[in-house]
Design a protein around this motif. Sequence first.
Motif, PDB file in Angstrom:
ATOM      1  N   SER A 112       0.827  -1.206   0.000  1.00  0.00           N
ATOM      2  CA  SER A 112       0.000   0.000   0.000  1.00  0.00           C
ATOM      3  C   SER A 112       0.862   1.256   0.000  1.00  0.00           C
ATOM      4  O   SER A 112       2.007   1.253   0.461  1.00  0.00           O
ATOM      5  N   VAL A 113       0.264   2.330  -0.548  1.00  0.00           N
ATOM      6  CA  VAL A 113       0.927   3.631  -0.605  1.00  0.00           C
ATOM      7  C   VAL A 113      -0.042   4.681  -0.079  1.00  0.00           C
ATOM      8  O   VAL A 113      -1.210   4.719  -0.484  1.00  0.00           O
ATOM      9  N   THR A 114       0.436   5.527   0.819  1.00  0.00           N
ATOM     10  CA  THR A 114      -0.360   6.616   1.383  1.00  0.00           C
ATOM     11  C   THR A 114       0.439   7.917   1.267  1.00  0.00           C
ATOM     12  O   THR A 114       1.520   7.948   0.672  1.00  0.00           O
ATOM     13  N   ASP A 115      -0.086   8.967   1.872  1.00  0.00           N
ATOM     14  CA  ASP A 115       0.637  10.247   1.874  1.00  0.00           C
ATOM     15  C   ASP A 115       1.874  10.213   2.765  1.00  0.00           C
ATOM     16  O   ASP A 115       2.713  11.118   2.694  1.00  0.00           O
ATOM     17  N   SER A 116       1.981   9.182   3.598  1.00  0.00           N
ATOM     18  CA  SER A 116       3.119   9.119   4.526  1.00  0.00           C
ATOM     19  C   SER A 116       4.190   8.111   4.105  1.00  0.00           C
ATOM     20  O   SER A 116       5.235   8.023   4.730  1.00  0.00           O
ATOM     21  N   GLY A 117       3.936   7.322   3.062  1.00  0.00           N
ATOM     22  CA  GLY A 117       4.946   6.353   2.635  1.00  0.00           C
ATOM     23  C   GLY A 117       4.323   5.092   2.077  1.00  0.00           C
ATOM     24  O   GLY A 117       3.109   5.025   1.835  1.00  0.00           O
ATOM     25  N   SER A 118       5.169   4.080   1.885  1.00  0.00           N
ATOM     26  CA  SER A 118       4.728   2.800   1.331  1.00  0.00           C
ATOM     27  C   SER A 118       4.881   1.702   2.374  1.00  0.00           C
ATOM     28  O   SER A 118       5.827   1.717   3.177  1.00  0.00           O
ATOM     29  N   TYR A 119       3.971   0.714   2.328  1.00  0.00           N
ATOM     30  CA  TYR A 119       3.884  -0.303   3.366  1.00  0.00           C
ATOM     31  C   TYR A 119       3.674  -1.684   2.759  1.00  0.00           C
ATOM     32  O   TYR A 119       3.066  -1.825   1.696  1.00  0.00           O
ATOM     33  N   ILE A 120       4.191  -2.692   3.458  1.00  0.00           N
ATOM     34  CA  ILE A 120       3.887  -4.081   3.138  1.00  0.00           C
ATOM     35  C   ILE A 120       3.255  -4.687   4.375  1.00  0.00           C
ATOM     36  O   ILE A 120       3.876  -4.729   5.439  1.00  0.00           O
ATOM     37  N   ASP A 121       2.000  -5.089   4.259  1.00  0.00           N
ATOM     38  CA  ASP A 121       1.241  -5.628   5.400  1.00  0.00           C
ATOM     39  C   ASP A 121       1.283  -4.695   6.604  1.00  0.00           C
ATOM     40  O   ASP A 121       1.433  -5.131   7.743  1.00  0.00           O
ATOM     41  N   GLY A 122       1.185  -3.403   6.339  1.00  0.00           N
ATOM     42  CA  GLY A 122       1.130  -2.424   7.419  1.00  0.00           C
ATOM     43  C   GLY A 122       2.470  -1.977   7.948  1.00  0.00           C
ATOM     44  O   GLY A 122       2.529  -1.070   8.787  1.00  0.00           O
ATOM     45  N   GLN A 123       3.557  -2.565   7.491  1.00  0.00           N
ATOM     46  CA  GLN A 123       4.889  -2.191   7.964  1.00  0.00           C
ATOM     47  C   GLN A 123       5.561  -1.304   6.923  1.00  0.00           C
ATOM     48  O   GLN A 123       5.677  -1.671   5.753  1.00  0.00           O
ATOM     49  N   LYS A 124       6.012  -0.127   7.319  1.00  0.00           N
ATOM     50  CA  LYS A 124       6.588   0.837   6.382  1.00  0.00           C
ATOM     51  C   LYS A 124       7.883   0.305   5.791  1.00  0.00           C
ATOM     52  O   LYS A 124       8.756  -0.179   6.506  1.00  0.00           O
ATOM     53  N   VAL A 125       8.005   0.419   4.452  1.00  0.00           N
ATOM     54  CA  VAL A 125       9.184  -0.100   3.771  1.00  0.00           C
ATOM     55  C   VAL A 125       9.897   0.951   2.940  1.00  0.00           C
ATOM     56  O   VAL A 125      11.045   0.748   2.535  1.00  0.00           O
ATOM     57  N   SER A 126       9.227   2.075   2.649  1.00  0.00           N
ATOM     58  CA  SER A 126       9.889   3.129   1.878  1.00  0.00           C
ATOM     59  C   SER A 126       9.165   4.448   2.073  1.00  0.00           C
ATOM     60  O   SER A 126       8.058   4.503   2.624  1.00  0.00           O
ATOM     61  N   ASP A 127       9.780   5.529   1.591  1.00  0.00           N
ATOM     62  CA  ASP A 127       9.207   6.868   1.703  1.00  0.00           C
ATOM     63  C   ASP A 127       8.448   7.288   0.444  1.00  0.00           C
ATOM     64  O   ASP A 127       8.077   8.460   0.312  1.00  0.00           O
ATOM     65  N   VAL A 128       8.224   6.367  -0.477  1.00  0.00           N
ATOM     66  CA  VAL A 128       7.447   6.681  -1.677  1.00  0.00           C
ATOM     67  C   VAL A 128       6.000   6.955  -1.281  1.00  0.00           C
ATOM     68  O   VAL A 128       5.374   6.136  -0.605  1.00  0.00           O
ATOM     69  N   THR A 129       5.464   8.099  -1.678  1.00  0.00           N
ATOM     70  CA  THR A 129       4.110   8.499  -1.309  1.00  0.00           C
ATOM     71  C   THR A 129       3.193   8.543  -2.524  1.00  0.00           C
ATOM     72  O   THR A 129       3.627   8.386  -3.669  1.00  0.00           O
ATOM     73  N   LEU A 130       1.913   8.784  -2.279  1.00  0.00           N
ATOM     74  CA  LEU A 130       0.950   8.910  -3.373  1.00  0.00           C
ATOM     75  C   LEU A 130       1.359  10.004  -4.347  1.00  0.00           C
ATOM     76  O   LEU A 130       1.187   9.864  -5.567  1.00  0.00           O
ATOM     77  N   LYS A 131       1.918  11.078  -3.835  1.00  0.00           N
ATOM     78  CA  LYS A 131       2.355  12.172  -4.699  1.00  0.00           C
ATOM     79  C   LYS A 131       3.401  11.699  -5.689  1.00  0.00           C
ATOM     80  O   LYS A 131       3.415  12.121  -6.854  1.00  0.00           O
ATOM     81  N   ASP A 132       4.285  10.811  -5.245  1.00  0.00           N
ATOM     82  CA  ASP A 132       5.350  10.310  -6.121  1.00  0.00           C
ATOM     83  C   ASP A 132       4.796   9.461  -7.259  1.00  0.00           C
ATOM     84  O   ASP A 132       5.462   9.295  -8.297  1.00  0.00           O
ATOM     85  N   LEU A 133       3.600   8.906  -7.107  1.00  0.00           N
ATOM     86  CA  LEU A 133       3.018   8.051  -8.147  1.00  0.00           C
ATOM     87  C   LEU A 133       2.408   8.857  -9.290  1.00  0.00           C
ATOM     88  O   LEU A 133       2.155   8.291 -10.365  1.00  0.00           O
TER      89      LEU A 133
END
Length: 307
Positions: A242-263
Amino acid sequence: MEKADTTLVLNPLEDIEKLKALASKPRLDILALIKNKALNINEISDALHLPQSTVATHISILEDAELIYTESVKARKGTQKLCKLAFHELLIQFPDEQTVEKDFTEIEMPLGIFTDCQVTAPCGLCASDKIIGLLDMPESFLNPDRIKAGLLWCSSGTVEYKFPNNTIYDKRTLAKLEISAELSSETPGTNSNWPSDITVWINQAEIGTWTSPGDFGDKRGTYTPEWWKLEGSQYGILKHFSVTDSGSYIDGQKVSDVTLKDLRIEDHHSIRVRFGVKENAEHMGGMNIFGKGFGNYDQGIILRMYY
């Protein structure tokens, strides 16, 4: 033993199987016992005064829930299976109000309707009733029958899907983009201890990489057809990227700083989702993607857009 150094965040609305695995005193006792030291089934049986068959059953449940992992090592006579804790901390976190409200749209993409692929052999495609094309021939991924695929695999490379971008016709504000798919490693035959780094990209932005622990063939997948040999890949693990405004996650655990804006979703009429194993991956152990008619989850690749 290399001590687990990760925290697993459980969503009680989604991680039902993990919570079921924890709802047992003997299994909690096992987790506590192997917290700082890897033990085999005999040692666990002796420590907890439980029959070995009972311990083996509990170990299987914990392993299926990815709360522990096992490793085969040499022993005085043959090999022994050591049980290790996968996480040093478990947190139960209820999702925020946005997720609970079910305010989303969902698109399910059949596995075979990929728009681009660059795969290396061993590779192949299966429908629910037959193998599609020829095994280990990347050209088979262009076979028109690929639309019926319920399982695809490759040793490295990528497959990409284009989802319609419904957000451009919706006045609501996108809060989260989520991809779910059933995945595993890939090796000739199967091997539950065969790690592989599977990466996901959305609109060419690298979201994150999940290391699959293995290629699972210990039992037939819930939906895997009877004609598919037991020596072949049977099921995977359902993963949520998943990707939100705060970053990217795998099963709820943050894995990167890529946000919706970056997409840059608003700039495109489609949302491109790519799965792959890089040629320079640390663990280049191949990739299986399971769709309808195979594995433990009767679904294709699902895109959810939360508002």
